[in-house]
Write a protein that holds these residues in place. Structure first.
Motif, short mmCIF file in Angstrom:
data_model
loop_
_atom_site.label_atom_id
_atom_site.label_comp_id
_atom_site.label_asym_id
_atom_site.label_seq_id
_atom_site.Cartn_x
_atom_site.Cartn_y
_atom_site.Cartn_z
N VAL A 198 0.87 -1.30 -0.01
CA VAL A 198 0.23 0.04 0.09
C VAL A 198 0.86 1.19 -0.17
CG1 VAL A 198 -1.62 1.35 1.48
CG2 VAL A 198 -1.90 -1.34 1.07
N ASP A 257 -2.47 5.89 -0.89
CA ASP A 257 -3.78 5.14 -0.47
C ASP A 257 -4.02 5.02 1.13
OD1 ASP A 257 -4.32 5.02 -3.15
OD2 ASP A 257 -3.62 2.91 -3.43
N ARG A 276 -5.84 8.13 2.18
CA ARG A 276 -6.94 8.41 1.60
C ARG A 276 -7.93 7.67 2.04
NH1 ARG A 276 -7.98 12.07 -2.49
NH2 ARG A 276 -9.53 10.88 -3.39
N GLU A 277 -7.52 6.23 1.82
CA GLU A 277 -8.54 5.25 1.94
C GLU A 277 -8.67 4.77 3.51
OE1 GLU A 277 -7.70 2.34 -1.09
OE2 GLU A 277 -7.67 4.27 -2.67
N HIS A 278 -7.32 4.69 4.18
CA HIS A 278 -7.50 4.16 5.58
C HIS A 278 -7.54 5.16 6.56
CE1 HIS A 278 -5.82 -0.07 4.71
NE2 HIS A 278 -5.60 0.73 3.46
N THR A 287 -8.88 8.33 5.61
CA THR A 287 -9.94 9.45 5.05
C THR A 287 -9.30 10.92 4.84
OG1 THR A 287 -11.28 9.57 7.13
CG2 THR A 287 -11.85 8.10 5.34
N THR A 347 -8.55 13.03 2.46
CA THR A 347 -8.56 13.02 0.97
C THR A 347 -8.09 14.45 0.50
OG1 THR A 347 -10.87 13.66 1.43
CG2 THR A 347 -10.61 11.42 0.99
N LYS A 405 -4.75 12.06 -5.95
CA LYS A 405 -4.23 11.17 -6.68
C LYS A 405 -4.51 11.58 -8.26
CE LYS A 405 -4.59 6.40 -5.99
NZ LYS A 405 -4.94 5.29 -6.08
N ASP A 422 -0.78 8.96 -10.01
CA ASP A 422 -0.63 7.74 -9.57
C ASP A 422 0.94 7.16 -9.93
OD1 ASP A 422 -0.84 6.24 -7.29
OD2 ASP A 422 -2.00 4.63 -8.25
#
Ligand code: FES
Ligand code: FES
Length: 162
Positions: free
Chosen positions: A24, A28, A31-33, A35, A37, A41, A44
């Motif tokens: 990872v 990511d 942003r994803e774990h 939040t 944001t 991206k 990438d």
């Protein structure tokens, strides 16, 4: 399947523990774990600068950095730049004042790079700023206003330092 890693990171001054796959990216993970944001991206692939954050005060492309590489380090994102009372960092304030964005997609990365560019001592002239900000692309072409904002913020910060 690889086993998840347990990482300890300081993010915007707060300790965080993350359980993530070793592949990872920091982008990511943010942003994803977590939040967070605000970090964008774009490509990438290390080509646009939209994902720029700081690790221990130095700018990095978070799409090319594994979360594991930031283990034990201090990460700052655009969400961590303003003061706790909400007052903006001088670079943020000057971006607003100079209309240094249009769609805003590149802006968090531009601002994180600009803060580092000034810290590195590479904001001495418009040409130097253009050179050291060249890794941050703006599809909207807001470059002249971005350079103006950075020059002004650099002047603010050097006044603050005296
Ligand atoms: S998203 Fe990282 S450089 Fe474009
Ligand atoms: S403001 Fe739209 S990409 Fe820069």
């Amino acid at each position: 399947m690889s086993e998840n890693l347990r990482l300890q990171l300081e993010i915007n001054g707060q300790p965080h523990t993350l359980l993530v796959d070793p592949r990872v990216t920091l982008l990511d993970a943010l942003r994803e774990h977590l939040t967070l944001t605000g970090t964008k991206k774009g490509c990438d692939q290390g080509q646009c600068g939209a994902c720029t954050v700081h690790i221990n005060g130095k700018r990095v492309l978070s799409c090319l950095t594994l979360a594991a590489q930031a283990n034990g380090q201090s990460v700052t994102t655009i969400e961590g730049l303003a003061q706790p009372d909400g007052s903006l960092h001088p670079v943020q304030a000057r971006f607003l004042e100079h209309d240094a964005f249009q769609c805003g997609y590149c802006t968090p990365g531009q601002i994180m790079s600009a803060v580092a560019c000034i810290d590195e001592g590479h904001a001495g002239s418009a040409d130097e700023i253009r050179e050291y900000m060249s890794g941050n692309l703006c599809r909207c072409g807001a470059y002249p206003n971005i350079v103006d904002a950075i020059q002004q913020a650099a002047a603010d910060l050097s006044k603050e330092a005296t």
